[in-house]
Scaffold this active site. Sequence first.
Site, short mmCIF file in Angstrom:
data_model
loop_
_atom_site.label_atom_id
_atom_site.label_comp_id
_atom_site.label_asym_id
_atom_site.label_seq_id
_atom_site.Cartn_x
_atom_site.Cartn_y
_atom_site.Cartn_z
N LYS A 172 0.84 -1.21 0.00
CA LYS A 172 0.00 0.00 0.00
C LYS A 172 0.87 1.25 0.00
CE LYS A 172 1.06 1.36 4.31
NZ LYS A 172 1.86 2.54 4.57
N ASP A 182 -1.90 -2.18 9.83
CA ASP A 182 -2.22 -2.16 8.40
C ASP A 182 -2.77 -3.50 7.89
OD1 ASP A 182 -1.28 0.44 8.32
OD2 ASP A 182 0.73 -0.12 7.66
#
Length: 319
Positions: free
Chosen positions: A19, A147
């Site tokens: 990401k 995350d």
Amino acid sequence: MISAIRPAPAAVTVRVPAKVNLQLAVGPPRADGYHPLVTVFHAVSLFDEVTVRDADRTSLRVSGEDAAAVPADRTNLAWKAAAALAKAAGLRRSAVEIRIRKRIPVAAGLAGGSADAAAALLACNELWETGLSQDDLSEIGARLGSDVPFALLGGTAVGQGRGEHLTPALASGTYHWALAFGHNGLSTAEVYATCDRLRAARVSAGEAGAADPKLSHPLMTALRSGDPARVGPLLSNDLQPAALSLQPELRRALTAGRENGALGAIVSGSGPTCAFLASDAAQAREIAVALTGAGVCRAVARVHGPAPGAMPVREGQSE
Ligand code: C5P
């Protein structure tokens, strides 16, 4: 009626994306030491693969990018993920052979460790036919790393809390990026601590302290338009000054990307990877070539987003 009984799979492979953060707004630390965030996660087409198969005892093997820097024991987030899932599902036997093929660099601000944990959760959920929902996996994952839930979800999403409370974002189009990988990793904890120190110094100098983090509505509007030229100038990262103070050489990479036409240039998460938004795939290639030529990074990659979250790979599809 005879119903077909599907045998349990012998092995499961899951592909999981890296990401970047299109916005990363960081508030002052909470009582538990974590920082309240408002962030816009964006999954990109740089994938690790995690394969799990039944075994007599748990083992872990890592190959590919930065493999030597990844612990191959029970401290590995993927190992912890398998153990946490077995516990949550009440399994008595949970030995598993875990194989991680890394393409996401380690300690790079791309959430590679969280990605591997997410992949291990999904893979073991299939292998053991545990039947836990995406929400269950997300909840287990959030305890392993902030995350992890986003690595399961993918796409583009707003994260709040530590980053684990997610709302999918309305974003159109495909975004093309050049990523510049640094020579040395950065510790996420150290970058947050440096951010706090820099802010404390600013307060001592009479400036305002850190405000509560807020979502950038101009960025959300730009994302809905699907126009990278509108998105580029709105990329923001509160951790960038801390990453730059720890690795001042990153400024050269950011400048080189801007000078070569990037629509936006930003440190990804806690860094040191720098992400450059391009108008299209061809321009992303030009920026990547220019960054390589300028000698401002260890390696470059061209990626696009949004990419899907963790997903089982059918046999023959694996890279
Ligand atoms: O959650 P994760 O293990 O990925 O976080 C790594 C470190 O980053 C934490 O130990 C903490 O120091 C810092 N962090 C933080 N605030 C967040 C997320 C991470 O301070 N919201």
